[in-house]
Write an enzyme that holds these catalytic residues in place. Structure first.
Site, short mmCIF file in Angstrom:
data_model
loop_
_atom_site.label_atom_id
_atom_site.label_comp_id
_atom_site.label_asym_id
_atom_site.label_seq_id
_atom_site.Cartn_x
_atom_site.Cartn_y
_atom_site.Cartn_z
N ASN A 1 0.82 -1.22 0.00
CA ASN A 1 0.00 0.00 0.00
C ASN A 1 0.85 1.26 0.00
OD1 ASN A 1 0.40 -1.22 2.68
ND2 ASN A 1 -0.44 0.69 3.45
N HIS B 1 0.90 -8.75 -0.26
CA HIS B 1 1.18 -7.80 0.81
C HIS B 1 0.25 -7.92 2.02
CE1 HIS B 1 3.05 -4.42 2.69
NE2 HIS B 1 1.89 -3.81 2.83
N HIS C 1 -4.90 -4.04 10.72
CA HIS C 1 -5.28 -4.41 9.35
C HIS C 1 -6.23 -5.61 9.32
CE1 HIS C 1 -2.41 -1.48 8.11
NE2 HIS C 1 -1.41 -2.12 8.63
N VAL D 1 1.41 -6.16 8.23
CA VAL D 1 1.34 -6.11 9.69
C VAL D 1 2.77 -6.12 10.20
CG1 VAL D 1 0.56 -7.29 11.76
CG2 VAL D 1 -0.88 -7.27 9.71
FE LIG Z 1 1.47 -2.22 4.20
#
Ligand SMILES: [Fe+2]
Length: 461
Positions: free
Chosen positions: A228, A313, A323, A351
């Protein structure tokens, strides 16, 4: 008789200890300190001296089988030459390959001249030297090509995720470099520079990250997964092209696996088949990634590449309170395929901690059955979260309690891992925490290959 019963009793007691359900949460508690980025004038960020000296040199596999290498670098003063000179250790004859140069702007930042050159037709298992910066300041590096793809080729991968550029990141990288297991290629599970944590995504932090990791990635390929923090989507400052810095700076050989975008692709390397997936590109039915993966998995020939490894990911199995559910919709789409095709292991990041799962699946549910608990499944992968590179966002140290049964081991520490393939049946996996000596493993597991040796590893000692 008495002795025999006693023996049975001891065995039963031992079994109940060895095969106890539910995993362990490490008793090691890392001192909870904030991870702080190294300042831009740190030694690790120093630009090489000399006019137009190439910096941020990095390499990655350039084809599907390991006979090509993409060499990338940045020059700051002028475009300079796109040419790479290269020669094998046993030959004085210099060969050359010509690449391309690109630049981009991001808000008020303009990049240096970013060069990419794919060197092809390399020999397997050979040491090559390469030189960049032709015409001005030259710099020379080297790499080893992998052995020819084959089922019993030993090979060692390093695993790093969510690295960033903090003091802890530097410790992680040093531990990887000093690990006596000697990883030959890094499988990087996403989130590289964390430049987007700075005002206006200060892209100078992409440059500093490139200089920081050069000491490893100029000499061994890192296989890239987009996280991200590669999105750099910032419409508030007019930046609406996702992945702009990442795609300009990091090239991957996606076309050689018939992918249509650099966020999902595959490579073969030694005895491993590595599939990289994109948590932040569309993966629903009929999307390009879905259609690609649907065709890709049946292509994997376990007689040629016994080890099937997936990188992505956002983890599918994650028992930290960070998350939560972010990997869930992708799990729903693809998990049944991973079980069907017997993926050996899935590495994820995101994480900022460490976790290893049991072999579990959760694919029985449909709208009628209501069966929605993960169950032990020897055809399923082991899921490993290795997002513990040490970036400035700090540790994920808040875990769900009690520890779910699918979670075999978890610990909120920074570190890295190695996956050491011995042959078609066995691989030795070890996770290293940064607080220990370089040779110390904090979590280990013998992997039994799901195609050639699909026994339950938890019964091994
Ligand atoms: Fe990430």
């Amino acid at each position: 008789m008495g002795v025999a019963w006693c023996t049975v009793f001891v065995v039963l007691v031992l079994k109940s200890v060895v095969f106890v359900d539910g995993g362990s949460t490490s008793s090691f508690v890392r001192k909870d300190e904030k991870a702080i980025d190294m300042p831009l004038d740190s030694d690790v960020f120093v630009a090489p001296a000399g006019y137009n000296a190439p910096q941020q040199v990095h390499i990655t596999q350039g084809d599907h089988v390991g006979k090509a290498m993409i060499v990338s670098w940045v020059t700051m003063d002028e475009p300079g030459s796109n040419t790479v000179y290269y020669w094998s250790q046993n030959s004085k004859k210099k060969m050359k390959a010509k690449g391309m140069v690109t630049t981009y702007s991001f808000y008020n930042y303009t990049s240096g001249f970013i060069h990419h050159c794919n060197i092809t037709h390399l020999k397997h298992d050979t040491k090559y030297y390469y030189m960049v910066g032709i015409g001005h300041t030259t710099r020379t590096f080297w790499f080893m090509t992998p052995p020819e793809v084959g089922p019993d080729v030993p090979y060692t991968f390093g695993l790093i995720g969510d690295l960033g550029q903090s003091y802890d990141s530097n410790i992680t990288l040093t531990h990887y470099e000093m690990n006596p297991t000697k990883g030959k290629t890094v499988l990087f599970v996403g989130d590289l520079s964390y430049a987007d944590n700075y005002p206006n995504h200060d892209n100078n932090r992409w440059d500093s990250w490139g200089r920081f990791v050069e000491r490893s990635v100029a000499y061994q390929p890192w296989i890239w997964t987009a996280g991200n923090h590669e999105l750099d989507y910032a419409p508030e400052i007019g930046e609406e092209e996702p992945f702009k810095p990442f795609t300009h700076r990091y090239h991957v050989p996606y076309k050689s696996s018939q992918s249509t975008a650099p966020f999902w692709y595959s490579i073969k390397r030694a005895s491993a088949y590595i599939i990289v997936l994109a948590s932040y590109s569309a993966y629903g039915k009929y999307t390009p990634q879905y259609k690609w993966l649907e065709k890709e998995l049946p292509k994997v020939n376990r007689t040629e590449t016994p080890w099937l490894i997936v990188l992505l990911h956002a983890p599918w199995y994650n028992s930290y309170n960070y998350h939560y559910m972010e990997g869930e919709s992708m799990r729903v789409m693809y998990e049944a395929w991973f079980v069907k095709y017997k993926v050996d292991v899935v590495f994820a990041g995101h994480v900022h901690a460490y976790e290893r799962s049991e072999r579990v699946s959760n694919i029985a549910y449909n709208i009628v059955t209501g069966i929605c608990q993960p169950v032990k499944d020897q055809s399923a992968p082991v899921y490993i979260t290795i997002g513990d590179g040490g970036n400035l966002e700090g540790l994920a140290n808040n875990m769900t309690e009690p520890q779910p049964e699918y979670s075999a081991y978890r610990e909120a520490s920074f570190g890295h891992a190695t996956f050491d393939i011995k042959n078609r049946t066995h691989a030795y996996y070890g996770w290293h925490r940064n607080q220990d000596g370089y040779a110390v493993t904090a979590d280990t597991m013998w992997f039994y290959n799901r195609f050639w040796n699909p026994e339950n590893e938890s019964t091994s000692t």
